[in-house]
Design a protein around this motif. Structure first.
Motif, PDB file in Angstrom:
ATOM      1  N   GLN B  42       0.803  -1.213   0.000  1.00 28.25           N
ATOM      2  CA  GLN B  42       0.000   0.000   0.000  1.00 28.25           C
ATOM      3  C   GLN B  42       0.834   1.259   0.000  1.00 28.25           C
ATOM      4  N   ALA B  43       1.687   1.360   0.983  1.00 24.00           N
ATOM      5  CA  ALA B  43       2.509   2.563   1.069  1.00 24.00           C
ATOM      6  C   ALA B  43       3.434   2.639  -0.146  1.00 24.00           C
ATOM      7  N   ARG B  44       3.970   1.495  -0.500  1.00 22.91           N
ATOM      8  CA  ARG B  44       4.991   1.470  -1.539  1.00 22.91           C
ATOM      9  C   ARG B  44       4.459   1.824  -2.919  1.00 22.91           C
ATOM     10  N   PHE B  45       3.238   1.370  -3.208  1.00 23.99           N
ATOM     11  CA  PHE B  45       2.718   1.611  -4.548  1.00 23.99           C
ATOM     12  C   PHE B  45       1.459   2.474  -4.553  1.00 23.99           C
ATOM     13  N   ASP B  46       1.085   2.930  -3.385  1.00 24.21           N
ATOM     14  CA  ASP B  46      -0.176   3.665  -3.299  1.00 24.21           C
ATOM     15  C   ASP B  46      -1.285   2.880  -3.977  1.00 24.21           C
ATOM     16  N   LEU B  47      -1.464   1.670  -3.474  1.00 23.22           N
ATOM     17  CA  LEU B  47      -2.372   0.719  -4.098  1.00 23.22           C
ATOM     18  C   LEU B  47      -3.271   0.136  -3.013  1.00 23.22           C
ATOM     19  N   SER B  48      -4.562   0.247  -3.206  1.00 19.92           N
ATOM     20  CA  SER B  48      -5.468  -0.302  -2.201  1.00 19.92           C
ATOM     21  C   SER B  48      -5.705  -1.786  -2.462  1.00 19.92           C
ATOM     22  N   VAL B  49      -6.320  -2.421  -1.504  1.00 25.32           N
ATOM     23  CA  VAL B  49      -6.605  -3.842  -1.653  1.00 25.32           C
ATOM     24  C   VAL B  49      -7.531  -4.080  -2.836  1.00 25.32           C
ATOM     25  N   THR B  50      -8.565  -3.259  -2.928  1.00 26.69           N
ATOM     26  CA  THR B  50      -9.495  -3.457  -4.037  1.00 26.69           C
ATOM     27  C   THR B  50      -8.795  -3.235  -5.378  1.00 26.69           C
ATOM     28  N   GLU B  51      -7.950  -2.239  -5.416  1.00 21.52           N
ATOM     29  CA  GLU B  51      -7.226  -2.010  -6.664  1.00 21.52           C
ATOM     30  C   GLU B  51      -6.342  -3.207  -7.002  1.00 21.52           C
ATOM     31  N   TRP B  52      -5.705  -3.738  -5.995  1.00 24.29           N
ATOM     32  CA  TRP B  52      -4.839  -4.881  -6.260  1.00 24.29           C
ATOM     33  C   TRP B  52      -5.643  -6.075  -6.766  1.00 24.29           C
ATOM     34  N   ARG B  53      -6.791  -6.265  -6.198  1.00 23.74           N
ATOM     35  CA  ARG B  53      -7.611  -7.386  -6.654  1.00 23.74           C
ATOM     36  C   ARG B  53      -8.022  -7.209  -8.105  1.00 23.74           C
TER      37      ARG B  53
END
Lengths: 175, 175
Positions: B42-53
């Motif tokens: 999250q911090a590293r890529f500014d990526l939320s869980v939903t976005e990752w899914r």
DNA sequence: TGCAAATGGTTTCACATGTAACTATAACGC
DNA sequence: GCGTTATAGTTACATGTGAAACCATTTGCA
């Protein structure tokens, strides 16, 4: 493995199979189950999941402080504070002040709180039984054992890890 | 009849033992695990869980529509829409329009998206291995089997039973 | 004592999430 | 064709939630 870089194809990238990915499956299962139970009482009692959890621990341990409730529910203290505000407002929890430490509250279910509890608790247990009914005895035993292990030690500490976002975890969630 | 006995004692009320209550344990486990993984990226890529899914399914199935992504991620379409908005904005997903049906979008990871994917996917897998390392081979096998069963049929429909939650119960407090 | 640090608890702020309303396109019925 | 209904996706609103700031009280300790 032919490792060409024609990356339009997933195969080059070892994509995650979400539906076999353990954390994902746990998430789905947990949400489904919790939501199912919550549906039973939310509308009916205007009771949130966090509120219900607070009530559940107060049913077992009277006189806890808010912080102790937070520990036992593995929720953060802000959530507990808000849940308590609503529960007290609704007359379901009595809140007193600890003698000898005016910061601490002393919490217990009220009469009305017990009445709600005595309806919701059996509902929750029934749902749990419903869920477990999908498993045979062996599987139930294994599941219990497995959850014990998985929930047990938070993280096997490794050294040399570079943890940018290594936040601290709540203390004493599952003991 | 609730005569004002002083049933201040939990024993009269069969309170729920939260820490042995299956849905609760699942919730704790799921949250702990998911949060642990999310912390990695999250911090590293500014990526939320939903976005990752969303990215994970697009890695496996190119050209899906938003609705199909929603189906495969078990998320609702609003969540997907928002995740996609951010992903497209960030240049991680390319969004086109379906020929022949201008309502549908046609989605795929972009170059940059693949790069993120190729870092995050192994991280996620590593976390999963870490988790599974707490279990021996037997337990791992049972867990998989158990999850299959629990996740499988939403509700085993039994004749004469009303399956969906609308379980009624008299409101009288039980004794 | 007295004052800094710690602790219990609440409030504030920013943001995530779900539901319902909304837009645009497509499919259906006549 | 034309109106109704369904579907894909977005927007708006209301609510939930965590992190950090914030009070009040207590503890530590010089």
């Amino acid at each position: 493995m032919p490792a060409d870089q024609q990356h339009v194809h997933p195969s080059d990238h070892a994509p995650l199979e979400l539906e076999r990915f353990l954390p994902y499956r746990l998430s789905i299962l947990s949400n489904t189950v919790s939501q199912g139970i919550a549906d039973d009482y939310q509308a009916r009692f205007d009771l949130s999941v966090t509120e219900w959890r607070v009530m559940a621990v107060l049913a077992r341990f009277e006189g806890l402080s808010a912080r102790e409730v937070a520990e036992r529910t593995a929720m953060d203290k802000v959530a507990v504070s808000r849940a308590l505000a609503r529960l007290v407002e609704a007359g379901r929890v009595n809140r007193g002040t600890h003698e000898g430490d005016k910061r601490r509250s002393v919490l217990a279910l009220s009469e009305a709180g017990w009445e709600v509890h005595d309806v919701v608790a059996p509902m929750a247990r029934a749902r749990e039984r419903e869920l477990l009914a999908k498993l045979d005895a062996d599987e139930q035993a294994w599941l219990s054992r497995i959850l014990d292990k998985l929930l047990g030690p938070p993280v096997p500490p490794r050294s040399g890890e570079q943890g940018t976002g290594n936040r601290e975890r709540e203390s004493a969630a599952s003991a």
